[in-house]
Scaffold this active site. Structure first.
Site, PDB file in Angstrom:
ATOM      1  N   PHE A 170      10.718  -1.940  -0.571  1.00 31.88           N
ATOM      2  CA  PHE A 170      10.894  -3.282  -0.310  1.00 31.88           C
ATOM      3  C   PHE A 170      11.625  -3.375   1.231  1.00 31.88           C
ATOM      4  CE2 PHE A 170      12.467  -3.868  -4.770  1.00 31.88           C
ATOM      5  CZ  PHE A 170      11.398  -4.804  -5.037  1.00 31.88           C
ATOM      6  N   TYR A 190       4.356  -2.998   8.835  1.00 36.36           N
ATOM      7  CA  TYR A 190       3.121  -2.803   8.365  1.00 36.36           C
ATOM      8  C   TYR A 190       2.346  -1.569   8.974  1.00 36.36           C
ATOM      9  CZ  TYR A 190       4.031  -7.318   5.907  1.00 36.36           C
ATOM     10  OH  TYR A 190       4.474  -8.143   5.176  1.00 36.36           O
ATOM     11  N   GLU A 191       1.225  -1.189   8.221  1.00 39.19           N
ATOM     12  CA  GLU A 191       0.388  -0.060   8.843  1.00 39.19           C
ATOM     13  C   GLU A 191       0.410   0.140  10.258  1.00 39.19           C
ATOM     14  OE1 GLU A 191      -1.503   2.580   6.990  1.00 39.19           O
ATOM     15  OE2 GLU A 191      -1.869   3.098   9.188  1.00 39.19           O
ATOM     16  N   GLN A 231       0.708  -1.490   0.108  1.00 41.87           N
ATOM     17  CA  GLN A 231      -0.125  -0.067  -0.016  1.00 41.87           C
ATOM     18  C   GLN A 231       0.762   1.508   0.088  1.00 41.87           C
ATOM     19  OE1 GLN A 231      -3.227   2.536   2.608  1.00 41.87           O
ATOM     20  NE2 GLN A 231      -3.140   0.261   3.281  1.00 41.87           N
ATOM     21  N   SER A 232       1.724   1.227   0.950  1.00 46.23           N
ATOM     22  CA  SER A 232       2.328   2.628   1.081  1.00 46.23           C
ATOM     23  C   SER A 232       3.338   3.007  -0.198  1.00 46.23           C
ATOM     24  CB  SER A 232       3.823   2.470   2.073  1.00 46.23           C
ATOM     25  OG  SER A 232       4.669   1.746   1.629  1.00 46.23           O
ATOM     26  N   LEU A 282       9.096  -8.878 -14.447  1.00 44.00           N
ATOM     27  CA  LEU A 282      10.440  -8.956 -14.562  1.00 44.00           C
ATOM     28  C   LEU A 282      11.294  -9.628 -13.257  1.00 44.00           C
ATOM     29  CD1 LEU A 282      12.897  -7.765 -16.717  1.00 44.00           C
ATOM     30  CD2 LEU A 282      12.989  -5.791 -15.041  1.00 44.00           C
ATOM     31  N   GLY A 334      -7.673  20.964  19.140  1.00 44.75           N
ATOM     32  CA  GLY A 334      -7.556  22.341  19.195  1.00 44.75           C
ATOM     33  C   GLY A 334      -8.100  22.880  20.538  1.00 44.75           C
ATOM     34  N   GLY A 335      -7.952  23.999  20.706  1.00 45.71           N
ATOM     35  CA  GLY A 335      -8.315  24.636  22.123  1.00 45.71           C
ATOM     36  C   GLY A 335      -9.995  24.740  22.083  1.00 45.71           C
ATOM     37  N   ARG A 362      20.839  -6.361  -1.892  1.00 48.51           N
ATOM     38  CA  ARG A 362      20.821  -8.174  -2.201  1.00 48.51           C
ATOM     39  C   ARG A 362      20.698  -8.228  -3.619  1.00 48.51           C
ATOM     40  NH1 ARG A 362      18.473  -8.218   2.878  1.00 48.51           N
ATOM     41  NH2 ARG A 362      16.392  -8.568   2.091  1.00 48.51           N
ATOM     42  N   ASP A 420       0.387   3.880   6.003  1.00 48.94           N
ATOM     43  CA  ASP A 420       0.735   3.483   4.567  1.00 48.94           C
ATOM     44  C   ASP A 420       0.728   4.436   3.713  1.00 48.94           C
ATOM     45  OD1 ASP A 420       1.791   0.894   4.758  1.00 48.94           O
ATOM     46  OD2 ASP A 420      -0.043  -0.148   4.744  1.00 48.94           O
ATOM     47  N   LYS A 472      10.847  -4.993   9.193  1.00 49.13           N
ATOM     48  CA  LYS A 472       9.845  -4.817   8.061  1.00 49.13           C
ATOM     49  C   LYS A 472       8.523  -4.491   9.043  1.00 49.13           C
ATOM     50  CE  LYS A 472      11.008  -8.873   5.035  1.00 49.13           C
ATOM     51  NZ  LYS A 472      10.450 -10.208   4.712  1.00 49.13           N
ATOM     52  N   THR A 477      14.272  -9.760 -11.435  1.00 51.17           N
ATOM     53  CA  THR A 477      15.272  -8.659 -11.106  1.00 51.17           C
ATOM     54  C   THR A 477      16.371  -9.579 -10.405  1.00 51.17           C
ATOM     55  OG1 THR A 477      14.274  -7.737  -9.240  1.00 51.17           O
ATOM     56  CG2 THR A 477      13.892  -6.776 -11.308  1.00 51.17           C
ATOM     57  N   LYS A 478      16.206 -10.856 -10.164  1.00 53.96           N
ATOM     58  CA  LYS A 478      17.343 -11.529  -9.829  1.00 53.96           C
ATOM     59  C   LYS A 478      18.058 -12.476 -10.767  1.00 53.96           C
ATOM     60  CE  LYS A 478      15.912 -11.758  -4.875  1.00 53.96           C
ATOM     61  NZ  LYS A 478      15.454 -12.469  -3.441  1.00 53.96           N
TER      62      LYS A 478
HETATM   63  N1  CAO Z   1      12.132 -10.121  -9.132  1.00 51.57           N
HETATM   64  C1  CAO Z   1      12.741 -10.685  -8.270  1.00 51.57           C
HETATM   65  N2  CAO Z   1      12.663 -10.742  -6.939  1.00 51.57           N
HETATM   66  C2  CAO Z   1      11.785  -9.797  -6.522  1.00 51.57           C
HETATM   67  C3  CAO Z   1      11.084  -8.893  -7.224  1.00 51.57           C
HETATM   68  C4  CAO Z   1      11.192  -9.103  -8.728  1.00 51.57           C
HETATM   69  N3  CAO Z   1      10.599  -8.377  -9.573  1.00 51.57           N
HETATM   70  N4  CAO Z   1      10.226  -8.020  -6.364  1.00 51.57           N
HETATM   71  C5  CAO Z   1      10.886  -8.396  -5.337  1.00 51.57           C
HETATM   72  N5  CAO Z   1      11.621  -9.447  -5.106  1.00 51.57           N
HETATM   73  C6  CAO Z   1      12.080 -10.138  -4.101  1.00 51.57           C
HETATM   74  C7  CAO Z   1      12.784  -9.052  -3.248  1.00 51.57           C
HETATM   75  O1  CAO Z   1      14.174  -8.747  -3.713  1.00 51.57           O
HETATM   76  C8  CAO Z   1      12.825  -9.832  -1.748  1.00 51.57           C
HETATM   77  O2  CAO Z   1      13.987 -10.763  -1.828  1.00 51.57           O
HETATM   78  P1  CAO Z   1      15.263 -11.006  -0.725  1.00 51.57           P
HETATM   79  O3  CAO Z   1      14.373 -11.281   0.440  1.00 51.57           O
HETATM   80  O4  CAO Z   1      15.714 -12.312  -0.935  1.00 51.57           O
HETATM   81  O5  CAO Z   1      15.954  -9.916  -0.689  1.00 51.57           O
HETATM   82  C9  CAO Z   1      11.535 -10.634  -1.626  1.00 51.57           C
HETATM   83  O6  CAO Z   1      10.937 -10.260  -3.141  1.00 51.57           O
HETATM   84  C10 CAO Z   1      10.777 -10.367  -0.656  1.00 51.57           C
HETATM   85  O7  CAO Z   1      10.521  -8.571  -0.678  1.00 51.57           O
HETATM   86  P2  CAO Z   1      10.213  -7.889   0.582  1.00 51.57           P
HETATM   87  O8  CAO Z   1      11.061  -8.429   1.682  1.00 51.57           O
HETATM   88  O9  CAO Z   1      10.275  -6.646   0.182  1.00 51.57           O
HETATM   89  O10 CAO Z   1       8.499  -8.412   0.668  1.00 51.57           O
HETATM   90  P3  CAO Z   1       8.141  -9.033   2.021  1.00 51.57           P
HETATM   91  O11 CAO Z   1       6.413  -9.462   1.647  1.00 51.57           O
HETATM   92  O12 CAO Z   1       8.834 -10.092   2.578  1.00 51.57           O
HETATM   93  O13 CAO Z   1       7.857  -7.836   3.107  1.00 51.57           O
HETATM   94  C11 CAO Z   1       6.945  -5.563   3.601  1.00 51.57           C
HETATM   95  C12 CAO Z   1       6.633  -6.936   2.836  1.00 51.57           C
HETATM   96  C13 CAO Z   1       5.995  -4.689   3.076  1.00 51.57           C
HETATM   97  C14 CAO Z   1       6.914  -5.731   5.290  1.00 51.57           C
HETATM   98  C15 CAO Z   1       8.469  -5.171   3.363  1.00 51.57           C
HETATM   99  O14 CAO Z   1       8.596  -4.825   1.988  1.00 51.57           O
HETATM  100  C16 CAO Z   1       8.804  -3.603   3.966  1.00 51.57           C
HETATM  101  O15 CAO Z   1       8.845  -3.808   5.360  1.00 51.57           O
HETATM  102  N6  CAO Z   1       8.648  -2.713   3.224  1.00 51.57           N
HETATM  103  C17 CAO Z   1       9.055  -1.396   3.721  1.00 51.57           C
HETATM  104  C18 CAO Z   1       7.790  -0.795   4.684  1.00 51.57           C
HETATM  105  C19 CAO Z   1       6.696  -0.670   3.936  1.00 51.57           C
HETATM  106  O16 CAO Z   1       6.398  -0.181   2.715  1.00 51.57           O
HETATM  107  N7  CAO Z   1       5.559  -1.209   4.471  1.00 51.57           N
HETATM  108  C20 CAO Z   1       4.393  -1.080   4.222  1.00 51.57           C
HETATM  109  C21 CAO Z   1       3.902  -1.950   3.386  1.00 51.57           C
HETATM  110  S1  CAO Z   1       2.084  -1.709   3.281  1.00 51.57           S
HETATM  111  O17 CAO Z   1       1.576  -2.330   4.878  1.00 51.57           O
END
Ligand code: CAO
Length: 415
Positions: free
Chosen positions: A96, A137-138, A16-17, A71, A246-247, A103, A167, A135, A73-74
């Site tokens: 991310f 979340y909201e 979302q964010s 795509l 407010g006041g 990484r 978010d 990591k 990207t790894k």
């Molecule tokens: N191709 C290949 N790999 C990809 C990719 C792509 N197109 N897009 C994402 N990935 C991979 C990432 O590189 C990551 O790999 P590694 O863990 O090996 O480095 C993996 O997917 C998971 O990405 P992530 O850790 O960002 O996702 P998650 O679901 O585990 O965590 C979240 C989600 C939201 C907790 C985390 O991204 C985060 O803390 N973000 C920052 C704060 C934020 O925005 N929070 C609000 C989210 S809305 O509530």
């Protein structure tokens, strides 16, 4: 012509964010290229599914006016495509987990090497400090940013709010940082890093509560209901129920029909400047001159009695009648509107704030359009893209790959 026409966004956001930020950039006219993992895409596509087989409302309502490119990207050929994208885009937006881009091999240093004009904008849960690797979340952000400790009633637990201030609020902050960085780049010729931590964004929105924290050192917060109720203050800004920030004291009061309708309430502010009108409206003209009620300081210890009397009056009216009567008298009131009421409100439809969108998989649905209105940059809400809908188009038209090259990238499993 739109405000950000000609600006290309490499949208690496999910959930979302980040998506709220890039959706706004799209509404301002930027070309937003959303990069998603092949076969998977943004996790929200398949979260809270209401129509089997279709992208969820969670996804569609956060990803209008974007193109989707799948795509990996790894993957080596995926990395080559990403490098080309970085070369031709103006802004890269990502949310991310901390360290994920490093990484992947695309640290800020590496991105700068590829494109020194790139603005790299990130949402993270926390800024530098003990929690920077978490990591988030909201609701974690609402709790860590001070919102939860100051929301709710004094005798209850901390509460999160329905407004997604962690978010969507942080997405707004990030968007503002991006447009400022684009403006600075006009003069400096350089890109820069833009970071919007969710904790910081929530705290920014809770600014008045940090104000009260400091006022507390100089005595009780007299506009809080607990003051009039004789409840002592602790050492931190307390939860204030529906007191106004407010006041000018305010509360949520019952209106006619409240027994059956959970939203039959109004907000009512006893604005000092219109106190006499309030007394007349509620049938207490004697309070205009009674020294116990005539001035704001005199009323502060009596707020329960004052609002009790006002509520006796509001309970005889609907929330809309309260609005119709009080508004011409400049008495600040506001009906508690449900999502159902907002979804059919004609003025919001006319202004483009509530929009009906057609989607090939799910049919028609409602969304919130752009809440910022610009006279010279009109917004057309375009449905969210299907996963990978624009992959070939972007590879061919934006990145200049030939059809043969696209086939070989696909055969390698990178798109
Ligand atoms: N191709 C290949 N790999 C990809 C990719 C792509 N197109 N897009 C994402 N990935 C991979 C990432 O590189 C990551 O790999 P590694 O863990 O090996 O480095 C993996 O997917 C998971 O990405 P992530 O850790 O960002 O996702 P998650 O679901 O585990 O965590 C979240 C989600 C939201 C907790 C985390 O991204 C985060 O803390 N973000 C920052 C704060 C934020 O925005 N929070 C609000 C989210 S809305 O509530």
């Amino acid at each position: 012509m739109k405000a950000l026409e000609g600006i290309r966004i490499l949208d690496f956001t999910h959930v979302q964010s980040g998506p709220t930020c890039t959706q706004l950039l799209g509404w301002f006219g930027a070309d937003v290229i959303k990069v998603e993992r092949p076969g998977v895409g943004d996790a929200t596509r398949k979260q809270l599914v209401d129509v089997e087989g279709a992208d969820s409302l969670y996804f569609t309502m956060l990803n209008h006016n974007k193109r989707s490119l799948t795509l990996n990207t790894k993957h080596e050929s995926g990395k080559a495509v990403l490098e080309r994208l970085i070369r031709i885009c103006d802004v890269m937006v990502e949310n991310f987990a901390p360290g994920a881009l490093d990484r992947m091999g695309f640290s800020w240093e590496r991105v700068q090497e590829i494109n020194p004009r790139m603005i790299m904008a990130s949402v993270k849960g926390f800024g530098p400090g003990p929690y920077e690797d978490c990591k988030v979340y909201e609701n974690v952000a609402q709790c860590a940013g001070g919102a939860a400790s100051t929301t709710g009633f004094l005798d209850g637990p901390p509460l999160v709010t329905g407004a997604q201030i962690g978010d969507s609020g942080t997405g707004l902050h990030l968007c503002l940082g991006i447009v400022a960085a684009l403006y600075q780049r006009e003069r400096s010729g350089r890109g820069q890093r833009v970071l919007a931590p969710m904790q910081d964004g929530v705290l920014n929105l809770c600014r008045v509560k940090l104000r009260d924290q400091q006022r507390l050192e100089h005595g009780p917060l007299k506009e809080y209901s607990q003051y009039g109720e004789g409840i002592p203050f602790g050492d931190a800004t307390p939860r204030a129920g529906n007191d106004s920030g407010g006041g000018q004291p305010g509360r949520i009061l019952k209106c006619r029909g409240w027994e059956d309708d959970p939203d039959s309430y109004t907000y009512f502010i006893t604005q000092a400047a219109v106190w006499e009108s309030i007394c007349d409206v509620i049938g207490r003209p004697e309070w205009k001159t009674d020294p116990d009620y005539a001035t704001p300081p005199a009323r502060l210890p009596r707020l329960n009695e004052v609002f009790g009397a006002i509520e006796q009056w509001t309970m005889t009216k609907t929330k809309f009648e309260v609005m119709d009567i009080c508004n011409p008298l400049n008495i600040p009131v506001g009906p508690i509107l449900s999502m159902k009421e907002l979804s059919v409100e004609p003025s919001l439809r006319e202004s483009g704030t509530v929009v009906e969108v057609d989607h090939p998989e799910r049919g028609k649905y409602l969304t919130v359009g752009c809440p910022i209105k610009m006279s010279d940059s009109p917004v057309d809400v375009v449905r969210s893209p299907l996963l990978g809908e624009h992959t070939d188009e972007i590879l061919r038209e934006v990145l200049g790959y030939s059809d043969e090259e696209i086939v070989s990238i696909r055969d390698a499993g990178a798109i």
